[in-house]
Design an enzyme around this catalytic site. Structure first.
Site, PDB file in Angstrom:
ATOM      1  N   GLY A  17     -33.109  39.951  41.044  1.00  0.00           N
ATOM      2  CA  GLY A  17     -34.544  39.899  40.815  1.00  0.00           C
ATOM      3  C   GLY A  17     -35.290  39.517  42.075  1.00  0.00           C
ATOM      4  O   GLY A  17     -34.693  39.233  43.111  1.00  0.00           O
ATOM      5  N   CYS A  43     -26.514  39.195  42.823  1.00  0.00           N
ATOM      6  CA  CYS A  43     -27.562  39.256  43.836  1.00  0.00           C
ATOM      7  C   CYS A  43     -28.419  37.980  43.795  1.00  0.00           C
ATOM      8  O   CYS A  43     -27.960  36.929  44.224  1.00  0.00           O
ATOM      9  CB  CYS A  43     -28.394  40.523  43.652  1.00  0.00           C
ATOM     10  SG  CYS A  43     -29.133  41.053  45.210  1.00  0.00           S
ATOM     11  N   HIS A  75     -24.262  44.482  43.817  1.00  0.00           N
ATOM     12  CA  HIS A  75     -24.518  44.867  42.421  1.00  0.00           C
ATOM     13  C   HIS A  75     -23.310  45.605  41.830  1.00  0.00           C
ATOM     14  O   HIS A  75     -23.289  46.839  41.804  1.00  0.00           O
ATOM     15  CB  HIS A  75     -25.764  45.755  42.339  1.00  0.00           C
ATOM     16  CG  HIS A  75     -27.028  45.013  42.602  1.00  0.00           C
ATOM     17  ND1 HIS A  75     -27.696  44.307  41.630  1.00  0.00           N
ATOM     18  CD2 HIS A  75     -27.728  44.842  43.746  1.00  0.00           C
ATOM     19  CE1 HIS A  75     -28.775  43.740  42.156  1.00  0.00           C
ATOM     20  NE2 HIS A  75     -28.811  44.045  43.436  1.00  0.00           N
ATOM     21  N   GLU A 134     -22.583  46.073  38.861  1.00  0.00           N
ATOM     22  CA  GLU A 134     -22.916  46.808  37.640  1.00  0.00           C
ATOM     23  C   GLU A 134     -23.094  48.303  37.882  1.00  0.00           C
ATOM     24  O   GLU A 134     -22.927  49.104  36.962  1.00  0.00           O
ATOM     25  CB  GLU A 134     -24.171  46.220  36.970  1.00  0.00           C
ATOM     26  CG  GLU A 134     -25.485  46.383  37.737  1.00  0.00           C
ATOM     27  CD  GLU A 134     -25.787  45.260  38.736  1.00  0.00           C
ATOM     28  OE1 GLU A 134     -24.823  44.590  39.182  1.00  0.00           O
ATOM     29  OE2 GLU A 134     -26.962  45.060  39.076  1.00  0.00           O
TER      30      GLU A 134
HETATM   31  N1  GLN Z   1     -34.837  38.770  45.992  1.00  0.00           N
HETATM   32  C1  GLN Z   1     -33.532  38.667  46.552  1.00  0.00           C
HETATM   33  C2  GLN Z   1     -33.457  39.321  47.929  1.00  0.00           C
HETATM   34  O1  GLN Z   1     -34.287  40.101  48.277  1.00  0.00           O
HETATM   35  C3  GLN Z   1     -32.488  39.244  45.620  1.00  0.00           C
HETATM   36  C4  GLN Z   1     -32.618  40.724  45.405  1.00  0.00           C
HETATM   37  C5  GLN Z   1     -31.862  41.199  44.195  1.00  0.00           C
HETATM   38  O2  GLN Z   1     -31.480  40.414  43.342  1.00  0.00           O
HETATM   39  N2  GLN Z   1     -31.673  42.504  44.078  1.00  0.00           N
HETATM   40  O3  GLN Z   1     -32.537  39.059  48.666  1.00  0.00           O
END
Ligand code: GLN
Length: 547
Positions: free
Chosen positions: A355, A382, A508, A510
């Site tokens: 996020g 992440c 990621h 997933e």
């Molecule tokens: N906001 C965080 C970053 O930019 C994590 C990004 C994410 O979870 N996709 O590193």
């Protein structure tokens, strides 16, 4: 020479064109054909990377670092097609290319117009996704027939078919048959209008796939055939599935869809198809022998599409563990207001997804603390991994005020920080660390055991990183950096060994899980949830009652 299949949609959006296209890809692959998959999106953003998940759902990332539509996730989960940057174009990307050419003077003084210049660009985009050994290229046109913005795409596929001999191109139109409860009637009029609209543009569908909650009777089939100019046997039912999206290809196969397409595309005959493995997978989804519950603590939890690949990966992990994975959706702000124990007690696993932005961060950190202290299996993806590092730094390593500079630029302990150079980047689109990077796994770690290999490749989409200035201090207190991208010495995985399962990953996973090939980290996370679930749940309930 590849044959081309175009999938359009009518009446309403969200009919499941992506799922249907992916299912068709699977059916053709089972016939021994090699397919490529592509989605053309009529909106103006160059890619969905800058859109809010509330607008667009999940942003799916490819190995080559493209930020794409979530339908590409379905393509990868259902087929073996190599999905890449060329698998997704938007109006913004198409017009961007045309405008760049105009500025370069490539059009040699011509007036640059939608026809032929934009449509030529679209046709080139369609061909760019076709591999050297592709038998059938499947292209899904986003949006709904009748929208202003999808017109250039429909015009382009009309031209595309006109320029090729019969039997090279087929059109599938996915449409809705609404059921009127008051009169107990399935209505065909919206479908008639939608096909009429399509024919006005010059696209004549070979096959109609009708989304419906009621069975498609012979009478309805005949009526649709007559009014829509499609042979009766090419009017195909796609009924709402009972328990899983993975039923869709079998339902289409039962009506002989792939045989029909083979006929229209003049493809070689094939022996009867074998779906025993697929059916066995479905059987495990329908009737697993055990059950577990995973809490997902995420900012976009109200929107199902925001964490699409995560839900799918948990389903796949459930198949591997013969378990139904129930999902408890938890808003991090609720944890901030009511405490982690109140919302997470009884969950057998806790997952914190990726996020952006400050909202709910403290709730996520509290959820991770709860998982760590109560021995509840934890998987952080992440941002979820970054929050795990923050939590550990603050509460185990004693670094008060530790934070990510994304949320607190003046933190005394920036345990998560910009990758050197990233702080200077002003453009928001396509400037993160994107796509596949190799990760070397530490011997004896949970990650290494799960993957069963020393080096793995995983997909990224983030701007911030584990700050190496804190690596030894955190490791000394028990946070193991078990996966590293050696190219830039970046920590990709952290874990806590003295815990049933505590793993945070900067990437990621997933995006790489498939129903028949569940991702190893999800598989082991769910296994830990199934096995430790009962014990940890009891402990957590105790924690609540003694609070
Ligand atoms: N906001 C965080 C970053 O930019 C994590 C990004 C994410 O979870 N996709 O590193």
């Amino acid at each position: 020479m590849a044959k081309h299949l175009f999938v359009t949609g009518g009446v309403v959006s969200s009919l499941g064109k992506g799922l249907t296209s992916a299912s068709i890809g699977l059916l053709l692959e089972r016939r021994g054909l090699k397919v490529s998959m592509q989605k053309l999106d009529p909106y103006l953003n160059v890619d969905p990377g800058t859109m809010s998940p509330f607008q667009h759902g999940e942003v799916y990332v490819t190995d080559d670092g493209a930020e794409t539509d979530l339908d590409l996730g379905h393509y990868e989960r259902f087929t073996n097609a190599a999905v890449a940057r060329t698998s997704n174009y938007t109006t913004g990307a198409i017009y961007g290319a045309v405008i760049r050419k105009e500025r370069r003077g490539d059009y040699l003084g011509q007036t640059v117009q939608v026809i032929p210049h934009v449509t030529d660009e679209i046709k080139a985009a369609i061909l760019s996704a076709v591999g050297p050994d592709t038998d059938v290229a499947i292209t899904e046109i986003g949006g709904t027939v009748g929208d202003i913005e999808s017109l250039p795409f429909l015009e382009a596929i009309r031209q595309f078919a006109l320029e090729r001999p019969a039997g090279e191109v087929a059109f599938i139109h996915l449409t809705l048959l609404p059921y009127l409860r008051a009169s107990h009637e399935v209505k065909t009029k919206p479908t008639q209008h939608s096909v009429g609209k399509l024919r006005e543009i010059g696209v004549i569908p070979h096959v109609l796939i009708c989304r419906t909650e009621k069975p498609l009777t012979e009478e309805l089939r005949a009526k649709i055939s007559l009014f829509c100019n499609v042979p009766k046997r090419a009017v195909v039912e796609e009924r709402d599935v009972e328990f899983s999206i993975y039923e869709v290809p079998l339902n289409l196969h039962a009506q002989g869809l792939e045989g029909l397409l083979a006929e229209f595309l003049r493809l070689p005959d094939a022996p009867a198809l074998d779906f025993a493995d697929w059916r066995a997978m479905l059987e495990r989804i329908a009737r697993p022998s055990r059950e577990t519950e995973v809490a997902i603590v995420g900012k976009y939890i109200e929107l199902n599409d925001a964490y699409k690949s995560i839900y799918e990966a948990l389903t796949h992990a459930g198949v591997a563990n013969d378990a139904r994975v129930r999902i408890r959706k938890v808003r991090p702000e609720d944890i901030e207001a009511r405490g982690a124990a109140d919302l997470l007690a009884g969950a057998a696993g806790i997952l914190v997804p990726g996020g952006f932005g400050n909202r709910g961060i403290e709730g996520k950190v509290a959820a991770i603390k709860f998982a760590r202290e109560n021995g509840i299996p934890f998987l952080g993806l992440c941002l979820g991994m970054q929050c795990a590092v923050i939590e550990f730094a603050r509460n185990v390593a004693g670094l008060a005020g530790a934070h990510s500079t994304e949320f607190e630029p003046r933190t005394p302990h920036p345990v998560i920080d910009y990758l050197p150079g990233q702080e200077k980047v002003l453009d928001r689109g396509a400037t993160m660390r994107l796509g596949a990077y190799a990760c070397r796994l530490r011997e004896g770690s949970t990650a290494r055991r799960a993957y069963g290999s020393e080096t793995v490749s995983e997909r990224h989409r983030h701007r911030f990183e584990f700050n190496n200035a804190y690596r030894s201090a955190l490791e000394a207190r028990g946070l193991v950096p078990s996966g590293v991208y050696e190219g830039q010495d970046l920590v990709e995985i952290v874990e806590i060994p003295d815990h049933p399962f505590f793993v945070g990953v900067q990437f990621h996973p997933e995006f790489k899980s498939k129903p028949m090939a569940p991702h190893p980290l999800f598989r082991e996370f769910v296994r830990a949830a199934c096995e430790g679930g009962a014990a940890t749940a009891a402990r957590a309930r105790e924690a609540v009652s003694t609070r």
